[in-house]
Design an enzyme around this catalytic site. Sequence first.
Site, PDB file in Angstrom:
ATOM      1  N   HIS A   1       0.832  -1.205   0.000  1.00 43.22           N
ATOM      2  CA  HIS A   1       0.000   0.000   0.000  1.00 43.22           C
ATOM      3  C   HIS A   1       0.869   1.259   0.000  1.00 43.22           C
ATOM      4  CE1 HIS A   1      -2.746  -2.978   2.060  1.00 43.22           C
ATOM      5  NE2 HIS A   1      -3.520  -2.550   1.084  1.00 43.22           N
TER       6      HIS A   1
ATOM      7  N   GLY B   1      -3.306  -1.895  -7.189  1.00 41.14           N
ATOM      8  CA  GLY B   1      -2.211  -2.838  -7.335  1.00 41.14           C
ATOM      9  C   GLY B   1      -2.510  -3.904  -8.375  1.00 41.14           C
ATOM     10  N   GLN B   2      -1.484  -4.305  -9.098  1.00 41.15           N
ATOM     11  CA  GLN B   2      -1.640  -5.358 -10.090  1.00 41.15           C
ATOM     12  C   GLN B   2      -1.743  -6.747  -9.466  1.00 41.15           C
ATOM     13  OE1 GLN B   2       1.564  -4.846 -12.911  1.00 41.15           O
ATOM     14  NE2 GLN B   2       0.704  -2.951 -13.735  1.00 41.15           N
ATOM     15  N   LYS B   3      -1.482  -6.870  -8.160  1.00 43.82           N
ATOM     16  CA  LYS B   3      -1.658  -8.172  -7.519  1.00 43.82           C
ATOM     17  C   LYS B   3      -3.104  -8.654  -7.650  1.00 43.82           C
ATOM     18  CE  LYS B   3      -1.988  -9.017  -3.037  1.00 43.82           C
ATOM     19  NZ  LYS B   3      -3.040 -10.082  -2.905  1.00 43.82           N
ATOM     20  N   ASP B   4      -4.038  -7.719  -7.562  1.00 38.68           N
ATOM     21  CA  ASP B   4      -5.447  -8.042  -7.774  1.00 38.68           C
ATOM     22  C   ASP B   4      -5.777  -7.765  -9.243  1.00 38.68           C
ATOM     23  OD1 ASP B   4      -6.379  -8.652  -4.955  1.00 38.68           O
ATOM     24  OD2 ASP B   4      -5.508  -6.671  -4.680  1.00 38.68           O
TER      25      ASP B   4
ATOM     26  N   GLN C   1      -9.483  -7.710 -10.422  1.00 39.89           N
ATOM     27  CA  GLN C   1     -10.112  -6.504  -9.881  1.00 39.89           C
ATOM     28  C   GLN C   1      -9.723  -5.279 -10.707  1.00 39.89           C
ATOM     29  OE1 GLN C   1     -10.268  -5.370  -5.507  1.00 39.89           O
ATOM     30  NE2 GLN C   1      -8.561  -4.083  -6.165  1.00 39.89           N
TER      31      GLN C   1
ATOM     32  N   VAL D   1       4.135  -5.731  -5.193  1.00 44.74           N
ATOM     33  CA  VAL D   1       5.287  -5.630  -4.296  1.00 44.74           C
ATOM     34  C   VAL D   1       5.440  -6.976  -3.584  1.00 44.74           C
ATOM     35  CG1 VAL D   1       6.291  -4.437  -2.321  1.00 44.74           C
ATOM     36  CG2 VAL D   1       4.924  -3.166  -3.994  1.00 44.74           C
TER      37      VAL D   1
END
Length: 330
Positions: free
Chosen positions: A34, A148-151, A154, A177
């Site tokens: 974050h 974030g690209q982790k989701d 989404q 990250v």
Amino acid sequence: MTDLLLHTAEELHKLSRTGRRAVVMTMGALHEGHATLIRTAREQAGPEGQVVVTVFVNPLQFGAGEDLDRYPRTLDADVAIAEEAGADAVFAPAVDEVYPGGDPQVRISAGPMGERLEGATRPGHFDGMLTVVAKLLHLTRPDLALFGQKDAQQLALIRRMVTDLNFPVEVVGVPTVREEDGLALSSRNRYLSAAERHTALALSRALFAGRDRLAAQAALRARAEASPASDERATALARLGEIRASADAHAVSVAGAGLPDAVRAAALHVLDEAGRHEPPLVLDYLALVDPLDFTETGQDFTGRAVLAVAAKVGSTRLIDNIPLEFGAHS
């Protein structure tokens, strides 16, 4: 509590603004991932701009049996992290501030993309997510919104909503990250025991194995394309001692096609091994998808793809993904 903290829409709308406003939406329990989003927002908004961080645990996107009550709530620490990363304001509304009439009767539908992968596992999750994102976009009125690209699913759905419904905002994706051992940063990582965390590392290892398989086969293809492809010319090269070039010329005819399946197989091998660990990794899905609609890629796919994985370790469900590029020389 710091002057950064706002609880009501009225307070937020009274907040003076100059330059561009960037918003970072979170459910709290902030970590370095974050903080990276907030720092990126600070850079994008510029010194004359403004960064607003929202902290709201959205009940609409939690299904029955999910961890709404257990989800960590650490507002004091969140405000400190946001301020250190460069936020100008933290908007942390109560549930009845966001949904003053109770659960909203009108919600945004995520459509077919919202029923795949995460949506298939968590029915209604993306409808709830898009509904709150739409409300927070209206409340914060940003020029930029960073996610974030982790989701990845989404992020793709938010981009689609913004395009389809003409929201006047630019959506910015920020790379995932990771911790030093490769585990993607997540607020849910704190639930993992030491043994569970060791098993959970298989998620990122599987993704990296798929990426490495793609890179290796792309390098093989490039090498073979640079050498003669016919049997006669390959044989001639072999006589000259160019055994590797001959082997590559043959290999590219065998392995040049089917890269998506090779990538999936490399990742699944790692995940299958983790399923035999103690505690075991319980795979939900591994998918190689087109990021535009999150449908599975075909064997002749070219362009950008997302290799995505979801699994449970103990009682904790984790997701991760990496972008991949399929082309002549990936």
